[in-house]
Design a protein around this motif. Structure first.
Motif, short mmCIF file in Angstrom:
data_model
loop_
_atom_site.label_atom_id
_atom_site.label_comp_id
_atom_site.label_asym_id
_atom_site.label_seq_id
_atom_site.Cartn_x
_atom_site.Cartn_y
_atom_site.Cartn_z
N LEU A 232 -2.11 5.71 8.21
CA LEU A 232 -1.36 5.07 7.12
C LEU A 232 -0.02 5.77 6.91
O LEU A 232 1.02 5.11 6.75
CB LEU A 232 -2.21 5.08 5.85
CG LEU A 232 -1.78 4.17 4.70
CD1 LEU A 232 -1.63 2.72 5.15
CD2 LEU A 232 -2.76 4.27 3.54
N ASP B 86 -3.44 5.09 -1.32
CA ASP B 86 -4.53 4.15 -1.10
C ASP B 86 -5.44 4.56 0.05
O ASP B 86 -6.42 3.86 0.34
CB ASP B 86 -3.96 2.75 -0.79
CG ASP B 86 -3.23 2.14 -1.97
OD1 ASP B 86 -3.86 2.06 -3.04
OD2 ASP B 86 -2.07 1.75 -1.82
N LEU C 283 -9.41 -1.62 -4.69
CA LEU C 283 -8.90 -2.25 -3.47
C LEU C 283 -9.97 -3.19 -2.91
O LEU C 283 -11.09 -2.76 -2.62
CB LEU C 283 -8.56 -1.18 -2.43
CG LEU C 283 -7.94 -1.73 -1.13
CD1 LEU C 283 -6.49 -2.14 -1.35
CD2 LEU C 283 -8.02 -0.68 -0.02
N MET D 114 0.84 -1.20 0.00
CA MET D 114 0.00 0.00 0.00
C MET D 114 0.88 1.24 0.00
O MET D 114 2.01 1.22 0.48
CB MET D 114 -0.84 0.06 1.27
CG MET D 114 -2.19 -0.55 1.14
SD MET D 114 -3.22 0.00 2.50
CE MET D 114 -4.61 -1.06 2.20
N PHE E 281 -8.75 2.62 1.17
CA PHE E 281 -8.60 1.85 2.41
C PHE E 281 -9.69 2.25 3.39
O PHE E 281 -10.38 1.41 3.99
CB PHE E 281 -7.20 2.13 2.97
CG PHE E 281 -6.83 1.37 4.21
CD1 PHE E 281 -7.21 0.05 4.41
CD2 PHE E 281 -6.05 1.98 5.20
CE1 PHE E 281 -6.84 -0.64 5.56
CE2 PHE E 281 -5.67 1.30 6.34
CZ PHE E 281 -6.08 -0.02 6.52
N ALA F 108 -1.91 -4.66 -0.07
CA ALA F 108 -3.21 -4.42 -0.68
C ALA F 108 -3.50 -5.55 -1.66
O ALA F 108 -2.60 -6.02 -2.36
CB ALA F 108 -3.19 -3.09 -1.43
N HIS G 210 2.21 -3.09 4.89
CA HIS G 210 0.79 -2.90 4.56
C HIS G 210 0.61 -3.46 3.15
O HIS G 210 1.15 -2.89 2.20
CB HIS G 210 0.41 -1.42 4.55
CG HIS G 210 0.29 -0.81 5.90
ND1 HIS G 210 -0.91 -0.59 6.51
CD2 HIS G 210 1.24 -0.37 6.75
CE1 HIS G 210 -0.71 -0.04 7.70
NE2 HIS G 210 0.60 0.10 7.87
N THR H 251 2.06 -11.06 3.96
CA THR H 251 2.29 -10.07 5.01
C THR H 251 3.17 -10.65 6.12
O THR H 251 4.06 -9.97 6.64
CB THR H 251 0.93 -9.60 5.58
OG1 THR H 251 0.10 -9.20 4.49
CG2 THR H 251 1.10 -8.43 6.53
N TRP I 97 -6.98 -5.87 2.50
CA TRP I 97 -5.77 -5.31 3.12
C TRP I 97 -5.26 -6.29 4.16
O TRP I 97 -6.01 -7.11 4.70
CB TRP I 97 -6.08 -3.95 3.77
CG TRP I 97 -6.74 -4.07 5.12
CD1 TRP I 97 -6.14 -4.19 6.34
CD2 TRP I 97 -8.17 -4.12 5.39
NE1 TRP I 97 -7.09 -4.30 7.35
CE2 TRP I 97 -8.33 -4.26 6.79
CE3 TRP I 97 -9.30 -4.07 4.57
CZ2 TRP I 97 -9.59 -4.34 7.39
CZ3 TRP I 97 -10.55 -4.15 5.17
CH2 TRP I 97 -10.69 -4.28 6.56
N CYS I 98 -3.99 -6.19 4.43
CA CYS I 98 -3.41 -6.90 5.57
C CYS I 98 -2.21 -6.10 6.04
O CYS I 98 -1.39 -5.67 5.22
CB CYS I 98 -2.99 -8.33 5.21
SG CYS I 98 -2.47 -9.31 6.63
N ASP I 99 -2.12 -5.87 7.34
CA ASP I 99 -1.02 -5.06 7.85
C ASP I 99 -0.55 -5.58 9.21
O ASP I 99 -1.27 -6.33 9.88
CB ASP I 99 -1.39 -3.57 7.93
CG ASP I 99 -2.73 -3.33 8.62
OD1 ASP I 99 -3.02 -3.99 9.63
OD2 ASP I 99 -3.48 -2.46 8.14
#
Ligand SMILES: CC(C)(COP(=O)(O)OP(=O)(O)OC[C@H]1O[C@@H](n2cnc3c(N)ncnc32)[C@H](O)[C@@H]1OP(=O)(O)O)[C@@H](O)C(=O)NCCC(=O)NCCS
Length: 178
Positions: free
Chosen positions: A48, A15, A67, A11, A19, A60, A58, A108, A70-72
């Motif tokens: 962010l 974004d 989008l 990301m 997001f 996407a 992060h 991630t 997401w994963c962070d």
């Protein structure tokens, strides 16, 4: 990296609006996240921007320029917890149950490993079986239950705490204090 028609990419601050919109859509389902609507746009931009500047991963998932996931992993801010990150993940409803969450999570986690996160923790509602099953297959272990920790109107729900430790931590930690 692509997976079918899905593009997985890091990301950027560009974004933020998408997001914010996607988090809002998932939050309004009132089943999966700890908030029930989108955060403010300023809040998302600040979160962010600061998190990317801190070097947090992060990722996407994007379909046709939109989008869809997401994963962070966000590093804790206290010095003594700087080896710890908190994981968040979400997909638009129509993209769930197709293996995308697994792919996004794996990427991630690989990024978090490269960044030397030693403990990755998360919380999930105890009835979020799909998410919990996914986390278990990825080595997350149940550490406890916060009973009736969330209230959606009249409905109280338990929150489970899970974590995945790097092998370097497997024999670390004090389980009792005098
Ligand atoms: C949680 C989430 C990211 C998982 O991603 P997904 O793409 O739907 O999940 P996957 O298709 O990759 O499946 C992952 C694993 O979950 C399990 N699973 C899938 N569907 C399931 C179901 N209905 N019930 C229980 N377990 C299920 C399986 O173990 C599967 O692995 P397998 O394919 O090897 O059997 C996604 O469903 C989502 O965004 N949910 C809403 C938001 C959310 O819950 N976020 C997490 C908050 S803690």
């Amino acid at each position: 990296m692509t997976y079918g028609d899905i593009l997985f990419r890091p990301m950027s601050i560009d974004d933020a609006a998408d997001f914010n919109r996607l988090v809002g859509v998932v939050a309004r389902e009132r089943r999966y996240l700890r908030f029930i609507d989108a955060p403010s746009m300023d809040g998302t931009v600040n979160f962010l921007r600061d998190s990317l500047a801190a070097g947090n991963p992060h990722l996407a998932a994007v379909v046709d320029g939109e989008l869809v996931g997401w994963c962070d992993v966000c590093r804790h801010s206290f010095e003594i917890e700087a080896h710890v990150g908190r994981l968040g993940i979400g997909l638009a409803q129509e993209f769930r149950g197709k293996g995308l969450g697994k792919a996004l999570l794996d990427m991630t986690l690989a990024a978090a490993e490269r960044l030397n996160f030693q403990r990755i923790e998360l919380t999930a509602f105890s009835d979020n079986r799909r998410a919990i099953a996914l986390y278990e297959t990825r080595g997350f272990v149940h550490e406890g239950v916060m009973r009736a920790a969330a209230r959606f109107g009249d409905e109280y729900r338990d929150i489970v705490l899970m974590a995945r430790l790097a092998s370097s931590l497997s024999d670390k930690g004090t389980s009792a204090v005098d």
